[in-house]
Design a protein around this motif. Sequence first.
Motif, PDB file in Angstrom:
ATOM      1  N   ARG A  23     -16.168  61.980-113.158  1.00  0.00           N
ATOM      2  CA  ARG A  23     -15.200  61.894-114.259  1.00  0.00           C
ATOM      3  C   ARG A  23     -15.521  60.743-115.194  1.00  0.00           C
ATOM      4  NH1 ARG A  23     -11.221  62.978-110.650  1.00  0.00           N
ATOM      5  NH2 ARG A  23     -10.555  60.820-110.546  1.00  0.00           N
ATOM      6  N   ARG A  24     -15.969  59.616-114.594  1.00  0.00           N
ATOM      7  CA  ARG A  24     -16.292  58.458-115.419  1.00  0.00           C
ATOM      8  C   ARG A  24     -17.432  58.762-116.373  1.00  0.00           C
ATOM      9  NH1 ARG A  24     -15.571  55.286-110.974  1.00  0.00           N
ATOM     10  NH2 ARG A  24     -17.744  55.473-110.467  1.00  0.00           N
ATOM     11  N   SER A  29     -22.575  63.909-117.965  1.00  0.00           N
ATOM     12  CA  SER A  29     -22.740  64.940-116.945  1.00  0.00           C
ATOM     13  C   SER A  29     -22.652  66.342-117.531  1.00  0.00           C
ATOM     14  CB  SER A  29     -21.675  64.792-115.861  1.00  0.00           C
ATOM     15  OG  SER A  29     -21.669  63.493-115.345  1.00  0.00           O
ATOM     16  N   LEU A  30     -21.785  66.522-118.519  1.00  0.00           N
ATOM     17  CA  LEU A  30     -21.581  67.874-119.049  1.00  0.00           C
ATOM     18  C   LEU A  30     -22.243  68.112-120.392  1.00  0.00           C
ATOM     19  CD1 LEU A  30     -17.922  68.796-118.033  1.00  0.00           C
ATOM     20  CD2 LEU A  30     -20.074  69.569-117.043  1.00  0.00           C
ATOM     21  N   ILE A  31     -22.102  67.138-121.300  1.00  0.00           N
ATOM     22  CA  ILE A  31     -22.601  67.360-122.657  1.00  0.00           C
ATOM     23  C   ILE A  31     -24.118  67.521-122.675  1.00  0.00           C
ATOM     24  CG2 ILE A  31     -22.745  66.398-124.991  1.00  0.00           C
ATOM     25  CD1 ILE A  31     -19.924  67.179-124.265  1.00  0.00           C
ATOM     26  N   THR A  32     -24.808  66.668-121.901  1.00  0.00           N
ATOM     27  CA  THR A  32     -26.266  66.728-121.905  1.00  0.00           C
ATOM     28  C   THR A  32     -26.776  68.125-121.519  1.00  0.00           C
ATOM     29  OG1 THR A  32     -26.164  64.442-121.195  1.00  0.00           O
ATOM     30  CG2 THR A  32     -28.333  65.460-121.195  1.00  0.00           C
ATOM     31  N   SER A 117     -19.455  70.877-105.945  1.00  0.00           N
ATOM     32  CA  SER A 117     -18.370  71.144-106.909  1.00  0.00           C
ATOM     33  C   SER A 117     -18.813  70.815-108.319  1.00  0.00           C
ATOM     34  CB  SER A 117     -17.139  70.292-106.595  1.00  0.00           C
ATOM     35  OG  SER A 117     -16.681  70.547-105.309  1.00  0.00           O
ATOM     36  N   LYS A 118     -19.449  69.650-108.456  1.00  0.00           N
ATOM     37  CA  LYS A 118     -19.890  69.224-109.775  1.00  0.00           C
ATOM     38  C   LYS A 118     -20.869  70.228-110.357  1.00  0.00           C
ATOM     39  CE  LYS A 118     -20.083  64.712-108.139  1.00  0.00           C
ATOM     40  NZ  LYS A 118     -20.769  63.420-108.041  1.00  0.00           N
ATOM     41  N   SER A 119     -21.843  70.654-109.541  1.00  0.00           N
ATOM     42  CA  SER A 119     -22.847  71.532-110.142  1.00  0.00           C
ATOM     43  C   SER A 119     -22.286  72.926-110.388  1.00  0.00           C
ATOM     44  CB  SER A 119     -24.143  71.559-109.326  1.00  0.00           C
ATOM     45  OG  SER A 119     -23.879  71.623-107.980  1.00  0.00           O
TER      46      SER A 119
ATOM     47  N   THR B  92     -19.177  49.160-107.558  1.00  0.00           N
ATOM     48  CA  THR B  92     -19.368  48.442-108.810  1.00  0.00           C
ATOM     49  C   THR B  92     -18.347  48.841-109.870  1.00  0.00           C
ATOM     50  OG1 THR B  92     -21.055  50.096-109.139  1.00  0.00           O
ATOM     51  CG2 THR B  92     -21.800  47.905-108.586  1.00  0.00           C
ATOM     52  N   TRP B  93     -18.282  50.134-110.149  1.00  0.00           N
ATOM     53  CA  TRP B  93     -17.455  50.568-111.265  1.00  0.00           C
ATOM     54  C   TRP B  93     -16.008  50.823-110.856  1.00  0.00           C
ATOM     55  CZ3 TRP B  93     -22.398  52.842-110.647  1.00  0.00           C
ATOM     56  CH2 TRP B  93     -23.347  52.389-111.573  1.00  0.00           C
ATOM     57  N   GLU B  94     -15.767  50.896-109.564  1.00  0.00           N
ATOM     58  CA  GLU B  94     -14.416  51.192-109.104  1.00  0.00           C
ATOM     59  C   GLU B  94     -13.513  49.977-109.298  1.00  0.00           C
ATOM     60  OE1 GLU B  94     -17.183  52.012-107.518  1.00  0.00           O
ATOM     61  OE2 GLU B  94     -16.966  54.169-107.851  1.00  0.00           O
TER      62      GLU B  94
END
Lengths: 258, 314
Positions: A23-24, A29-32, A117-119, B92-94
């Motif tokens: 999500r961060r 992750s999606l646009i590319t 899930s992501k893929s 790190t980012w959490e």
Amino acid sequence: MTGARFNGRGVWAIYKFEMARFRRTWLQSLITPVITTSLYFVVFGAAIGSRMSQVNGVPYGAFIVPGLIMLSLLTESLSNASFGIFFPKFTGTIYELLSAPISAFETVLGYVGAAASKSVILGLVILATASMFVPLKILHPVAMVSFLLLTAISFSLFGFITGIWAKGFEHLQFVPMLVITPLTFLGGAFYSIDMLPPAWRTITLFNPVVYLISGFRWSFYGSADVSVGVSLVATLGFFALCLALVAWIFKTGYRLKN
Amino acid sequence: MQAPILDIRNLSKVYASGLLAVSDVSLQIQKGEIFALLGPNGAGKTTLISIVCGIATPSSGTVSVAGHDIIGGYRAARTLIGLVPQEISTDTWESVLATVRYSRELFGRAPNPAFVEKTLRDLSLWDKRNERIMSLSGGMKRRVMIAKALAHEPEILFLDEPTAGVDVELRRDMWALVHDMRLRGVTIILTTHYIDEAEEMADRIGVINRGKLILVEEKHALMRQLGKRQLTVQLAEPMQQLPAGLRDWALVLSGDGTQLQFSFDATAERNGIPGLLRRLDELGVGYKDLLTQQSSLEEIFVNLVSERTGTSSS
Ligand SMILES: Nc1ncnc2c1ncn2[C@@H]1O[C@H](COP(=O)(O)OP(=O)(O)OP(=O)(O)O)[C@@H](O)[C@H]1O
Ligand SMILES: [Mg+2]
């Protein structure tokens, strides 16, 4: 206290943690991949495809869609899952996972579940993008979803193994770059293997990716390079192989525990 | 006596390199105890802790936690254990809050916002709960690691050099935390190179060297047994050399002849002090002050390690 209780909270914690990372960085992750796929359609679908006849009765632009989705699915599953387990190893935070009351199976469920899930989400986004460029039909939706899931899970498992095997970031890039990408390009993503000279056709049959793409394409258009049964068996075989490797890793503590 | 909460039997660890890092260690720790593990760099402290916590695999021997074997009953055993490792390694980012919640859930515990808040407040992390961990200072990161270890309400806490490289304030906070945990009945096993820390906090002390547990002793008993006391007699008049009448005592003349040093065993029935003072009177040697000192744990420890390894310490 029972010793064998399933640690569902632990699995869910890992899953959420991994999805939070997605999500961060959802933009990258999606646009590319969406942009990349769109470019493929512009170049192969419109520019080249317009000069090509149909392949097995399917317009070229539509013919390459399943292959493109598979290409993204494989690389994304692999890189997500390998990074997911490599990063804690790299930073040292893996100590927490190793000291937690969580079984090997549960750990894999969390990491591989999140990566797959992501893929799958990504695969569906690419499918939606593709449908804006070419007329798509999906003859066997159940088979389509099954191949999508099975491939995402298998390659996430494979990625998990790569992540554990990797000793550095070079290793992490090695497998997608030097193994998966060539196999996918030579796996019939952009052509039917019938178009190859006979000798090459035989060599190609040793490429496992051929079966994934062929089976997946069959679920769209009902035609395939190899029979769908063979595709399914090959995919399940790869899945079983990865599962066995993961089981072995946890049994021996390979590159996880000293 | 109650069954020990931690029961280590004949534990050995040989690394792939062939190095014997832990050698036939047996150790029982009672519930609520604070145990300090001392030993020089590379002694095997971290390895021992790593095995108990499931991070390293034992080569031989057994470990059980509250009766649960760490391999056969690993779920029950690990649920009871919290670990703050020696090296700082955090996400790190959490955010701070997210990472502490994650730890709690990973250990299979139901969410408990009140408990998580209290833990963060106790460690002065509450104000930083929404900050990304990578933006925190090193000391703050260590606090985060402590919060993570406490998040699932462990009954045994391992602190591997909790105060290495931290400032005075965090060190005080750590000590307060340990005292607080003890009141709650939590068993604590800590390693440290600061002897004053062990002296301050521990009930029992173990000394490990080259993988072997060479001594386990109740802290006060250890200091009594091994602690040489020294009597310093501050003389009224400096003397050039020891009078012949004092030869029976192993005295050392120091401080330009103004002090007599006498080492004695505090636990011995006849420590020789009354006789010495009587003799001084008889010889007409005047003194203005008497001072006795006990060796610190540090001295005891250095002596022990050098004795066992045969190296001489300066
Ligand atoms: N992963 C490893 N592989 C091989 N040898 C190791 C490994 N980890 C530690 N060792 C060796 O095992 C021995 C014990 O190391 P350990 O980290 O347990 O010591 P320690 O008592 O914690 O030391 P320190 O006070 O420096 O933290 C050392 O000789 C170390 O070099
Ligand atoms: Mg150590």
